[in-house]
Design a protein around this motif. Structure first.
Motif, PDB file in Angstrom:
ATOM      1  N   ASP A 149      41.861  46.624  43.834  1.00  0.00           N
ATOM      2  CA  ASP A 149      41.483  45.159  43.371  1.00  0.00           C
ATOM      3  C   ASP A 149      40.272  44.904  42.717  1.00  0.00           C
ATOM      4  OD1 ASP A 149      42.125  42.574  43.597  1.00  0.00           O
ATOM      5  OD2 ASP A 149      40.977  42.028  45.250  1.00  0.00           O
ATOM      6  N   SER A 191      37.095  42.322  41.420  1.00  0.00           N
ATOM      7  CA  SER A 191      36.363  41.261  41.698  1.00  0.00           C
ATOM      8  C   SER A 191      35.131  40.952  40.738  1.00  0.00           C
ATOM      9  CB  SER A 191      35.546  41.358  42.927  1.00  0.00           C
ATOM     10  OG  SER A 191      34.746  40.320  43.526  1.00  0.00           O
ATOM     11  N   THR A 209      33.251  42.243  35.469  1.00  0.00           N
ATOM     12  CA  THR A 209      34.296  42.616  36.558  1.00  0.00           C
ATOM     13  C   THR A 209      34.333  43.810  36.991  1.00  0.00           C
ATOM     14  OG1 THR A 209      35.781  40.795  35.513  1.00  0.00           O
ATOM     15  CG2 THR A 209      36.629  42.667  36.688  1.00  0.00           C
ATOM     16  N   ASP A 223      40.109  42.852  50.544  1.00  0.00           N
ATOM     17  CA  ASP A 223      39.536  41.710  51.102  1.00  0.00           C
ATOM     18  C   ASP A 223      39.057  41.439  52.345  1.00  0.00           C
ATOM     19  OD1 ASP A 223      39.693  40.799  48.416  1.00  0.00           O
ATOM     20  OD2 ASP A 223      41.773  39.760  48.577  1.00  0.00           O
ATOM     21  N   ILE A 277      35.126  44.932  49.572  1.00  0.00           N
ATOM     22  CA  ILE A 277      34.316  44.492  48.375  1.00  0.00           C
ATOM     23  C   ILE A 277      33.020  43.727  48.928  1.00  0.00           C
ATOM     24  CG2 ILE A 277      34.556  42.943  46.547  1.00  0.00           C
ATOM     25  CD1 ILE A 277      37.419  43.696  46.090  1.00  0.00           C
ATOM     26  N   ARG A 337      29.074  34.463  48.663  1.00  0.00           N
ATOM     27  CA  ARG A 337      30.023  35.090  47.995  1.00  0.00           C
ATOM     28  C   ARG A 337      30.087  34.830  46.349  1.00  0.00           C
ATOM     29  NH1 ARG A 337      34.149  37.150  51.630  1.00  0.00           N
ATOM     30  NH2 ARG A 337      33.779  36.635  53.868  1.00  0.00           N
TER      31      ARG A 337
END
Length: 334
Positions: free
Chosen positions: A79, A81, A111, A215, A219, A333
């Motif tokens: 993934d 983020s 990213t 998630d 991360i 976050r």
């Protein structure tokens, strides 16, 4: 803005000026100080759809059958983020009842993509920037970086970047003789591909906050470790250059700095953290794994206090408390 680590970093200097002996800026001291002075932590002014429990339950019921033909070491999640690498956090301590605002937060963004197996094997991270050759790369060719570096005008993950990385990963698994099951979310940048040794399995829509291992804290652990290094860099340079403010020092952080800091942060994420996050997403629990000891950080300190939050690895909770002065769920976050 004022955060927990800022207060803990500066408190010993004030204690020394006031001739206070045997002072330790611990989490306990910070919590007591905030309570005495009526200070709270809040968002400064200035992806997920609704998760349907029955969809998550149905997915969890199918996971054992999906994974039954694969060894745990061959089950991966990937993934990406966004990382606003010149910002600190969007929350700050302030006196309760008073309105407050901060300066303009930096919107400079990279990213970063992470991939690991459910037994903790980590792939080199992917970093996507805006420039093909940032000025800071002049003496360091992209081919020598510890990450896979890509670029486009918006620094976003795209289908072409994802496909290029995934085909490289597939060739690597083919050379190693591994047959891999890769779990991904349904982002438009994740096209469905037919590969030789990697089978793609996509998560249901709007379930990543519950069903995607990355998630569940992986991360976030990387970002907290990155923020620690960012703040240590700021404080060290504020001491050396008294005329520069924190915001001015933030502007001097380069893409190359970020690459090395976030790569180091990824290296420091423990196997145990990854295994627990896969378990939190209801994946098959693997047998005993050899845990990799966390690489020591000269500025890390052990705390005697225990912090508990449901379904979040203890290491992540402690780091969140140390970095932001609040629990994992309340930490800022990106």
């Amino acid at each position: 803005m004022v955060t927990g680590p800022m207060m803990k970093e500066k408190a010993p200097y004030f204690a020394k000026d006031l001739d206070v002996g045997d002072f330790k800026a611990s989490n306990g001291w910070l919590q007591s100080f905030l309570w005495r002075h009526n200070i709270s932590f809040g968002v400064m002014s200035g992806e997920n759809g609704e998760v349907k429990p029955h969809v998550v339950d149905e997915w969890n019921g199918k996971l054992p059958d999906m994974c039954k033909d694969y060894d745990p070491k061959d089950i991966f999640n990937m993934d990406e983020s966004g990382l606003f690498y010149r910002s600190t956090v969007s929350k700050s301590f302030h006196v309760k009842g008073e309105t407050y605002s901060g300066g303009k937060l930096s919107k400079e963004r990279l990213t970063v993509s992470f991939c690991s197996s459910m037994t903790g094997e980590k792939e080199p991270i992917v970093v996507i920037g805006k420039s093909a050759n940032p000025r800071c790369f002049q003496k360091v060719p992209a081919s020598s970086l510890p990450v896979h570096y890509y670029h486009n005008k918006k620094a976003w993950m795209t289908g072409s970047i994802f496909e290029d990385w995934l085909k490289k990963f597939d060739r690597k698994m083919t050379r190693q003789g591994c047959r891999v099951l890769m779990f991904l979310d349904n982002a438009p940048s994740h096209p469905k591909l037919s590969l030789k040794n990697v089978t793609l399995q996509f998560l249901p829509l709007n379930t990543t906050s519950k069903s995607q291992p990355m998630d569940q804290g992986i991360i976030q652990a990387v970002k907290l470790k990155y923020r620690r290094r960012q703040l240590q860099h700021i404080f060290a340079n504020m001491t050396r250059h008294n005329l520069l403010s924190g915001s001015e020092l933030l502007k001097q952080i380069s893409v190359l700095d970020v690459i090395y800091w976030v790569n180091r942060a990824w290296d420091q994420v423990e196997t145990d953290t990854i295994v627990k996050c896969f378990a939190a997403a209801e994946f098959l629990k693997p047998g005993p794994v050899a845990l990799q000891p966390e690489q020591p950080d000269a500025d890390d300190e052990d705390d005697d206090e225990d912090y508990e939050e449901d379904d979040v690895p203890l290491q992540v909770i402690r780091l969140s408390m140390d970095l932001f002065g609040v629990g994992f769920a309340d930490a800022g976050r990106d």
